[in-house]
Design an enzyme around this catalytic site. Structure first.
Site, PDB file in Angstrom:
ATOM      1  N   ARG A 136      45.674  22.064 -26.596  1.00 48.05           N
ATOM      2  CA  ARG A 136      44.603  22.392 -27.245  1.00 48.05           C
ATOM      3  C   ARG A 136      43.431  21.394 -27.353  1.00 48.05           C
ATOM      4  NH1 ARG A 136      46.971  26.430 -31.708  1.00 48.05           N
ATOM      5  NH2 ARG A 136      47.416  28.037 -30.079  1.00 48.05           N
ATOM      6  N   HIS A 187      41.181  25.012 -37.023  1.00 45.56           N
ATOM      7  CA  HIS A 187      42.240  26.019 -36.952  1.00 45.56           C
ATOM      8  C   HIS A 187      43.512  25.537 -37.490  1.00 45.56           C
ATOM      9  CE1 HIS A 187      44.640  29.149 -35.184  1.00 45.56           C
ATOM     10  NE2 HIS A 187      45.393  28.471 -34.482  1.00 45.56           N
TER      11      HIS A 187
END
Ligand code: FAD
Ligand code: SIN
Length: 549
Positions: free
Chosen positions: A291, A352
């Site tokens: 990510r 996140h």
């Protein structure tokens, strides 16, 4: 109020622990405090699933361990990675036994998904609403347990330690002890004192510190801020994970809808505004790189193109399969006027996941005696500098179990700080044996006259964090952020001292502390590693270390 086992938070970490303790001690009381509705948690929004080794023909513990270590970029604690990966299957079986469902193929085998950074298909999922299903099953099991009570809409303000008895407590006080918590009951506006034998913090993440986040409004980093105020140890806060693909909706702040990485696992392709599949220029793993790499690539493409989003192209995918695996995303896109069979999905990175948090040992013990932490608020050593996709639900279950073992058994491993006496253990200290803690003192405070002082400060904090302490950082931005956070801290502390407390003020105060800790960690880390990227220090330093605050 007094309780044997106090649990703060009703996500996967808190509920799993509560069930285990309640089953082991049917005659003891377990109390869960949660600041919103019971299911309003990060857990409920989890989409992709749980990474766990299930298919031993094609997968192995070693591969999952290796993938986790690679994502963590040199900072994972290998022993903890091994613990989580190897104990994971048993914990997943437990939640299945409590009633959680995961998708199966017609032969009855679990369907295994793929996400960035994984070398094998190993993600158990329930469509694209895995977290909702797990939360549902856990809450149903809790409902059936006679010795567990959930107290909703109550926000914990601070943990009670010797400080509340009038003693001076500093970072070098050797035996800080947790006796319970102070709580604001939002129904009565009263502040209550809850004394406990053992306390678990399972307060989740802190995405709300940023302007856009995949996290719901509860994710304000309260547990981390409380432990920091109580002089406990906090670690690696600079490693904030930005999910590459949150749905972009023009002008929207706060919680953004996630487009799970599993969509890219099933073949979704990121494109820039020129229509180019740009990920191949950044990493050989293309759209399924870890990510940090994908989020930075998107950030770069947006800056080059002067755009606010890129596109996720799913038009070439089998549309029937898409609707079957991702019904929630399909419906959300349709309601926003996006037909995924014809239109590309506008996506942008959003805050996140917090990889750092309350430092614990491998039994979930914090540096404060009788205080455990697990789930997203904890820093166990699993994630290092970057969390591997779908490792966090797994970590929460494994560490909930380990906290349970350590809370009920005096000696599962030695305590992580030699000078700390072991946590009370098995029979949690009888609550009656706790010292007499004075009640909350609200003398000299009054209702804040203007909510704007709180709402505007929050906007400023989110702006500063997003613009200066986001995906790409540099020294000047971090210095600017720190100066502005210092001012927000000063103003908000003054307001706090003079005001009767409200949830908004408590959360603002916590978020400022968390913003400070992220910025401080980022300023101390003079290198680029995992999720922390500083253009002034683009390489890795030789000193591989955790930053403990
Ligand atoms: P949470 O589930 O966030 O629960 C926190 C609880 O603490 C809440 O009940 C809250 O009300 C309570 N609380 C907080 N502060 C206080 C206070 N002061 N007083 C009282 N109560 C308080 N991970 C994966 O592994 N796989 C995935 O597919 C995945 N997808 C995700 C998708 C989204 C959109 C998001 C946001 C996260 C996702 N994650 C995923 C991450 C994962 O969901 C979370 O890390 C995990 O659910 C955290 O669980 P938790 O129990 O620690 O905290
Ligand atoms: C996702 O489904 O993309 C999120 C998975 C995670 O955060 O682990």
């Amino acid at each position: 109020m007094q309780t044997d086992f106090l649990v703060i938070g009703s996500g996967i970490a808190g509920l799993t622990y509560a069930l285990m303790v309640a089953q082991r001690f049917p005659d003891r009381q377990v109390t869960i405090i949660t600041k919103a509705a019971a299911d309003e948690t990060n857990t409920k929004y989890a989409q992709g699933g749980v990474a766990v080794v299930n298919d031993l023909e094609n997968d192995s513990f070693e591969k999952h361990i290796e993938d986790t270590l690679i994502a963590g970029d040199g900072l994972c604690n290998r022993a903890v990675v091994e613990i989580v990966v190897k104990e994971g299957p048993a914990r997943v079986q437990e939640i299945i036994d409590w009633g959680a469902q995961f998708d199966k193929d017609p032969e009855g085998d679990y369907k295994l998904g793929m996400e960035g950074g994984h070398s094998e298909f190993r993600i158990l999922h329930y469509k694209d609403v895995t977290g909702r299903e797990m939360e549902r099953a856990l809450l149903a099991a809790i409902e059936a347990a006679p010795n567990i009570s959930i107290v909703k809409h109550c926000i914990v303000i601070d943990i009670i330690t010797q400080h509340h008895l009038g003693y001076l407590v500093t970072k070098s006080t050797p035996d800080i002890c947790c006796y319970g918590v102070h709580v604001l009951n939002t129904a009565t506006n009263e502040i209550e004192k809850i004394l406990s034998g053992v306390t678990l913090l399972a307060t989740g993440g802190n995405g709300q510190v940023y302007r856009t986040t995949t996290n719901p409004s509860i994710a304000t980093g309260d547990g981390v801020a409380m432990v920091y105020r109580a002089k406990g140890r906090i670690e690696n806060m600079e490693f904030i994970q930005f999910h590459p693909t949150a749905l972009y909706e023009a002008g929207k702040r706060g919680q953004a809808f996630l487009i799970t990485e599993a969509v890219r696992g099933d073949g979704g392709i990121l494109r820039n505004h020129a229509g180019e599949a740009f990920m191949e220029r950044y990493d050989h793993r293309k759209d399924l790189a870890p990510r940090d790499i994908v989020a930075r690539a998107i950030d770069n493409e947006m800056k080059i193109g002067g755009t606010e989003h890129v596109w996720l192209d799913c038009r070439h995918m089998d549309q029937e399969k898409f609707r079957e695996h991702f019904p929630n995303i399909y419906a959300k896109c349709l309601s926003s006027g996006i037909d995924v069979s014809k239109d590309m999905i506008p996506v942008a990175p959003a805050a996140h996941y917090s990889c750092g948090g309350i430092k614990t040992d491998e039994w979930g013990r914090s540096s404060i005696t009788n205080l455990f932490a697990c789930g997203e608020c904890a820093s166990t050593g699993l994630h290092g500098a970057n969390r591997l996709a779908s490792n966090s639900l797994l970590e929460a279950m494994v560490f909930a179990h380990r906290c349970f073992l350590a809370a009920v058994d005096p000696a599962p491993g030695s305590h992580w700080l030699a000078h700390h006496p072991p946590a009370t253990g098995g029979a949690p200290a009888p609550v009656e044996a706790r010292p007499a803690v004075p009640d909350w003192n609200a003398r000299g405070t009054s209702e804040p006259k203007e909510m704007i002082l709180i709402t505007q400060s929050l906007k400023e904090l989110q702006q500063v964090m997003s613009d200066y302490v986001g995906i790409v950082r540099n020294t000047v931005r971090l210095q600017r952020a720190m100066r502005r956070i210092d001012l927000l801290f000063e103003e908000t502390e003054a307001l706090y001292q003079a005001s009767t407390v409200s949830p908004q003020l408590l959360e603002l105060r916590n978020m400022i502390t968390v913003g400070y800790l992220i910025t401080k960690g980022a300023s101390f880390r003079k290198e680029s590693r995992g999720l922390h990227y500083n253009v002034d220090y683009p390489g890795k330093s030789d000193m591989v270390e955790n930053i403990v605050l």
